[in-house]
Each structure stands twice: as structure tokens, then as C-alpha cells.
Design an enzyme around this catalytic site. Structure first.
Site, mmCIF file in Angstrom:
data_model
loop_
_atom_site.group_PDB
_atom_site.id
_atom_site.type_symbol
_atom_site.label_atom_id
_atom_site.label_comp_id
_atom_site.label_asym_id
_atom_site.label_seq_id
_atom_site.Cartn_x
_atom_site.Cartn_y
_atom_site.Cartn_z
ATOM 1 C CG HIS A 1 -3.735 -0.264 6.258
ATOM 2 N ND1 HIS A 1 -3.560 -0.295 7.640
ATOM 3 C CD2 HIS A 1 -2.778 0.591 5.782
ATOM 4 C CE1 HIS A 1 -2.555 0.490 7.964
ATOM 5 N NE2 HIS A 1 -2.068 1.043 6.861
ATOM 6 C CG ASP B 1 0.984 -1.418 7.609
ATOM 7 O OD1 ASP B 1 1.865 -2.276 7.825
ATOM 8 O OD2 ASP B 1 1.195 -0.192 7.650
ATOM 9 C CG HIS C 1 -0.251 0.116 2.523
ATOM 10 N ND1 HIS C 1 0.476 -0.924 3.072
ATOM 11 C CD2 HIS C 1 -0.164 1.142 3.414
ATOM 12 C CE1 HIS C 1 0.975 -0.545 4.240
ATOM 13 N NE2 HIS C 1 0.605 0.704 4.464
ATOM 14 C CG HIS D 1 4.138 -2.240 10.621
ATOM 15 N ND1 HIS D 1 3.315 -1.365 11.283
ATOM 16 C CD2 HIS D 1 4.488 -1.610 9.467
ATOM 17 C CE1 HIS D 1 3.166 -0.269 10.563
ATOM 18 N NE2 HIS D 1 3.881 -0.389 9.453
ATOM 19 C CG HIS E 1 -0.112 4.509 4.758
ATOM 20 N ND1 HIS E 1 -0.891 3.674 5.522
ATOM 21 C CD2 HIS E 1 -0.909 5.558 4.415
ATOM 22 C CE1 HIS E 1 -2.105 4.199 5.643
ATOM 23 N NE2 HIS E 1 -2.130 5.333 4.990
ATOM 24 C CG ASP F 1 5.211 2.912 7.070
ATOM 25 O OD1 ASP F 1 4.293 3.255 6.298
ATOM 26 O OD2 ASP F 1 5.013 2.172 8.064
ATOM 27 C CG HIS F 2 4.374 -0.169 4.054
ATOM 28 N ND1 HIS F 2 4.394 -1.521 4.346
ATOM 29 C CD2 HIS F 2 3.969 0.452 5.197
ATOM 30 C CE1 HIS F 2 4.015 -1.702 5.601
ATOM 31 N NE2 HIS F 2 3.752 -0.522 6.131
#
Length: 314
Positions: A137, A207, A61, A263, A63, A65-66
Site C-alpha cells: 500500500h 488497503d 495501516h 472500501h 491512513h 480513514d482506518h
């Protein structure tokens, strides 16, 4: 041999101890990347994982941090004169967001990049498949399953003797063609081999809140890498993540062999988190690991073996 390399095990933001998510599967000379958090190229360089061996990147996805490590990874490939194409897979909006990346700044890759937007899909490659499935998510998000193709059973010496077969080119032909004519008889591959050997199955959630799709797609997985950001529901609040206990419950219901808790929120030290995870996993009777950055799970002889790529330097 198959290895799962944890390049980043934390969530939300990097800390001195752990980077944001990136998981590599090293298989038959290829590296598959699942998520590319900021600093992934540094993590790869630290343990000498070549970005030039990465042909496929699977993003769960969008976001930060990914996926924010994607630009640096692509630029490094470009600086190293990459020529072969790179395939990037992800949920809805993947094409749009990757194009934003590639069109920012005074930089253009000198190799082809193919972007694939997925729903729930089964991608078939030579020796393995990758399945995508929807998770919960709050935004378009996917989990993935890496499934090694099942292999033929081992040749049975007593059956080979019975049919008058010896190791050599004739067995190679039998394996390639599935059957041969030998001494006036038709011999099929299954006549001289044992039961088919099941390929390794690895599920990665990215996530997510706990959801039925995760349980369904991770059924009887050899390894489930599950979002377990928080130790308690109170800590989680209204965020779209899972707790350690919820990850354990999914692993128990799905009958997975090993659960990896990923995570981890930056508020927890490793020791605090490991203590809470141990209590929860004992309660559910689940085998588990809490990986650190650069930990490796190697699958051989039907079991996982844990090591760390830097342990010789620590």
C-alpha cells in the site's frame, strides 16, 4: 456462533450512505475490531455493539480513514469506567502514532492500553489465532487472518456403544485428558470421535494492491474481505488499491468460499458498484457479497448467512 459485522464499508471519506472502514468479528462473547475509521463508535452504538466487549483492535495501516475513530472509542470506554486492558495491534509506527493520540488534549485513559507492533506474526489466543501479513500500500501496512482453532470431531454413537461409554462425566474426562482407562482398556479421544472439524478462516486485507502475500494467506479461507476500491484500472490510476476484478482474481486463485468487496470509493452508488461487481465475479466464477454498513455475515452449518442489523427498522 461467529458473526462478521460490517460497521463501515466505504473508503477514503464517509458519505451519507456509508462510513469508513471498520469490521467487527463477534465470537464467543468477544468483539475483535479490524480498523477503526472515524465514527466507528457511533456505528457501534447504532447497533448496540458494546465497546466494553472489545479487547483487541487490529489496525491495518495509518491512513486516517482506518484509525481516526480510535480516540473517540477509547474515550467512550473511559467514560464507561473501563478497567480491563485494551490491546492495539498494527504495523511499524503503531506505538508512536497511538502515543500521539493518547497525549493529545486534556484526556488520559484510566485503564491500561498495550500497543503491539507486528511484522508477519502468529498471535495465539484461547480459541483462535490472528495472523498478520504484509500487503502493498506504499506505506507500512498489514492484512490479518482470523483463524478459529480446529475442533475435535463429533462423538460417534456406534463407537461409544462399542467401548461401553455413555454420555456423562466420563466423556468430559476423556475430552479434557485425551485418553482414559475404562473396563481394562485404554480409550483415546480419537477412538470414539469423527474427523476433526476445521475452524473458520477469515482474511482481511485492509488497503492493498493485489499481491501474492494476500493469495498465500487467504488460501482456502471461508471469507476473504478484500480491498476493491475501484471498478476499473482507469479509475484507480496510480493509487495503491485494488479493483473489483483484481480482488476476484485473488479470490479465485486462493479458492476462497466467499469474497466480500470492501472500501468502495465514494464516487460509486451502491447500485452502480453492485452491477460492475456482479459482472466481474460471474466472469471469475466467484461467490461474492457487496456489504452495506450494518450487514452481518453469520457462519453456521458450514455456510454464510447474510442479514442486516437495521433491516427491522428500514
Amino acid at each position: 456462533m461467529l458473526e462478521v459485522v460490517f460497521l463501515g464499508t466505504g473508503g477514503i471519506m464517509p458519505t451519507r450512505e456509508r462510513n469508513v472502514p471498520a469490521v467487527a468479528i463477534r465470537y464467543k462473547g468477544e468483539i475483535l475490531l479490524f480498523d477503526v475509521g472515524e465514527g466507528t463508535i457511533r456505528q457501534m452504538n447504532t447497533v448496540k455493539l458494546s465497546p466494553m466487549k472489545v479487547d483487541r483492535i487490529f489496525i491495518t495501516h495509518f491512513h486516517g480513514d482506518h484509525y481516526l475513530g480510535l480516540a473517540a472509542l477509547i474515550q467512550t470506554m473511559n467514560l464507561w469506567n473501563r478497567e480491563k486492558p485494551l490491546h492495539i495491534y498494527g504495523p511499524k509506527y503503531t506505538f508512536e502514532f497511538v502515543q500521539h493520540f493518547l497525549n493529545s488534549g486534556f484526556f488520559r485513559p484510566g485503564f491500561d492500553i498495550h500497543v503491539h507492533e507486528l511484522g508477519e506474526t502468529r498471535l495465539k489466543f484461547k480459541d483462535y489465532e490472528v495472523w498478520s501479513f504484509k500487503v502493498e500500500h506504499g506505506i507500512p501496512a498489514l492484512g490479518y487472518v482470523f483463524k478459529e482453532k480446529d475442533r475435535r470431531g463429533k462423538f460417534l454413537p456406534e463407537k461409544l456403544r462399542e467401548y461401553g461409554l455413555k454420555p456423562g462425566p466420563i466423556l468430559g474426562k476423556l475430552e479434557r485428558e485425551g485418553k482414559i482407562e475404562w473396563n481394562g482398556r485404554t480409550i483415546r479421544l480419537e477412538d470414539v470421535t469423527g474427523p476433526r472439524r476445521r475452524g473458520v478462516k477469515i482474511a482481511y486485507t485492509g488497503d492493498t494492491e493485489p499481491c501474492e502475500r494476500v493469495r498465500l494467506f487467504s488460501e482456502r479461507a471461508d471469507l476473504l474481505i478484500h480491498d476493491a476500491t475501484y471498478l476499473s484500472g482507469e479509475d484507480r490510476g496510480e493509487s495503491y488499491h485494488s479493483t473489483v476484478e483484481e480482488a476476484c482474481e485473488v479470490a479465485k486463485k486462493a479458492r476462497v468460499k466467499l469474497l466480500a468487496l470492501l472500501h468502495r470509493a465514494f464516487r460509486y452508488s451502491y447500485e452502480e458498484y453492485l452491477s460492475g461487481a456482479s459482472r466481474a465475479c460471474r466472469e471469475f466464477g466467484v461467490d461474492f457479497v457487496v456489504p452495506r454498513d450494518f450487514d452481518v455475515l453469520t457462519y453456521r452449518s458450514g455456510a454464510w448467512h447474510k442479514s442486516n442489523l437495521l433491516e427491522g427498522e428500514r
